[in-house]
Design an enzyme around this catalytic site. Structure first.
Site, PDB file in Angstrom:
ATOM      1  N   HIS A 179       0.955  -1.376   0.187  1.00 56.73           N
ATOM      2  CA  HIS A 179       0.163  -0.175   0.195  1.00 56.73           C
ATOM      3  C   HIS A 179       1.208   1.723   0.205  1.00 56.73           C
ATOM      4  O   HIS A 179       1.058   1.725   1.039  1.00 56.73           O
ATOM      5  CB  HIS A 179      -1.196   0.209   1.131  1.00 56.73           C
ATOM      6  CG  HIS A 179      -2.373   1.248   1.315  1.00 56.73           C
ATOM      7  ND1 HIS A 179      -3.167   0.910   1.997  1.00 56.73           N
ATOM      8  CD2 HIS A 179      -1.914   2.653   0.738  1.00 56.73           C
ATOM      9  CE1 HIS A 179      -3.729   2.063   2.083  1.00 56.73           C
ATOM     10  NE2 HIS A 179      -3.251   3.167   0.876  1.00 56.73           N
TER      11      HIS A 179
ATOM     12  N   GLU B 275      -2.428  -1.830  -3.555  1.00 61.18           N
ATOM     13  CA  GLU B 275      -3.763  -1.147  -2.719  1.00 61.18           C
ATOM     14  C   GLU B 275      -3.314   0.240  -2.526  1.00 61.18           C
ATOM     15  O   GLU B 275      -2.121   0.815  -2.468  1.00 61.18           O
ATOM     16  CB  GLU B 275      -4.017  -1.356  -0.917  1.00 61.18           C
ATOM     17  CG  GLU B 275      -3.854  -2.685  -0.531  1.00 61.18           C
ATOM     18  CD  GLU B 275      -4.211  -3.551   0.063  1.00 61.18           C
ATOM     19  OE1 GLU B 275      -3.717  -2.307   1.521  1.00 61.18           O
ATOM     20  OE2 GLU B 275      -4.703  -4.940   1.029  1.00 61.18           O
TER      21      GLU B 275
ATOM     22  N   HIS C 224      -7.207  -7.235   7.817  1.00 65.33           N
ATOM     23  CA  HIS C 224      -7.055  -6.263   8.475  1.00 65.33           C
ATOM     24  C   HIS C 224      -7.597  -7.646   9.673  1.00 65.33           C
ATOM     25  O   HIS C 224      -8.263  -7.621  10.231  1.00 65.33           O
ATOM     26  CB  HIS C 224      -8.157  -5.340   7.858  1.00 65.33           C
ATOM     27  CG  HIS C 224      -7.649  -3.733   8.560  1.00 65.33           C
ATOM     28  ND1 HIS C 224      -6.501  -3.087   8.186  1.00 65.33           N
ATOM     29  CD2 HIS C 224      -7.404  -3.506  10.442  1.00 65.33           C
ATOM     30  CE1 HIS C 224      -6.357  -2.597   9.204  1.00 65.33           C
ATOM     31  NE2 HIS C 224      -6.777  -2.205  10.031  1.00 65.33           N
TER      32      HIS C 224
END
Length: 251
Positions: free
Chosen positions: A44, A76, A200
């Site tokens: 990310h 991401e 997550h």
């Protein structure tokens, strides 16, 4: 069916960036993860490059292309123009779009599909035209309408935000409630032709319950918990443990 494991390398990069030194080497740890059985790598890259740097992307792309051609690269991020150009240059197999403010420490909610449906449809179309699969970060609240709107964007997948479930720790009753809502969201997605990812705060301990409720889970993206375990067990052994928690048989 086992879920694929994509190892998020952001925590490794954040540790590297504490010093002006080339270690820990993000690509080296990516290589260890893939050699140990991970199906892909996730990054990310945030605008301030506080963990993953833009310069990491071509190195990781080359690692997969040259050494692990069956693996996937997942990038991401919030779809700014700069981010989209970065994806078009890197050509990941999957782009996961998240509704993050640049200042956020981590992703902590899914898209408001009612508000951003038109915007996301345009972005998804652009990425698909470039040959990339698109996944949209989604809250696992059990509602059908947001999933319908996600499907209308043309995305191939949603990624369930599992933070609340991951934060339950020993509260079994709350965990059961949240995993059921995640499962309901996944059921809606499957009925609408969307594949389902999740990510997550997932751990070796809480993955089996999620897998049991969502047996068609395509992929999990895990970084923080996996990196924490790697400090105790080593990266290779930790990846093998997570693969087993995903329902895979260790080779």
């Amino acid at each position: 069916m086992p879920a694929k494991l994509s190892v998020n390398l952001n925590a490794i990069a954040m540790l590297r960036n504490r010093r002006d030194l080339p270690w820990p080497d993000v690509a080296h740890f990516g290589q260890i993860a893939l050699s140990a059985g991970a199906s892909g790598l996730t990054v990310h890259p945030r605008p301030d490059q506080r963990h993953i740097r833009f310069s990491d992307l071509p190195v990781l792309r080359a690692l997969i292309d040259d050494r692990f051609p069956g693996a996937e690269f997942n990038i991401e991020g919030y779809p700014t123009e700069d981010f989209l150009v970065l994806c078009e240059k890197t050509q990941p197999e999957q782009v996961t779009l998240v509704p993050d403010d640049p200042s956020q420490a981590t992703s902590d909610h899914g898209w408001d599909f009612r508000k951003h449906a038109v915007f996301l449809k345009d972005v998804v179309g652009r990425l698909k035209a470039g040959g990339m699969r698109v996944s949209l970060f989604a809250d696992g609240d059990g509602e059908r309408e947001p999933v319908e709107l996600a499907a209308e964007t043309g995305a191939a997948r949603i990624e369930l935000y599992t933070g609340p479930y991951g934060g339950c720790f020993d509260d079994t009753q709350k965990a059961d409630l949240l995993v059921e809502k995640l499962g309901q969201t996944a059921d809606h997605a499957a009925a609408l032709g969307l594949a389902v990812n999740a990510g997550h705060d997932l751990t070796v301990a809480n993955l089996p319950k999620l897998m049991k409720r969502i047996p068609n889970l395509a992929e999990v993206s895990i970084g923080h918990g996996l990196t924490a375990d790697a400090m105790e067990y080593g990266m290779a052994e930790t990846v093998r443990r997570f693969c087993q928690a995903c329902g895979q048989r260790n080779s």
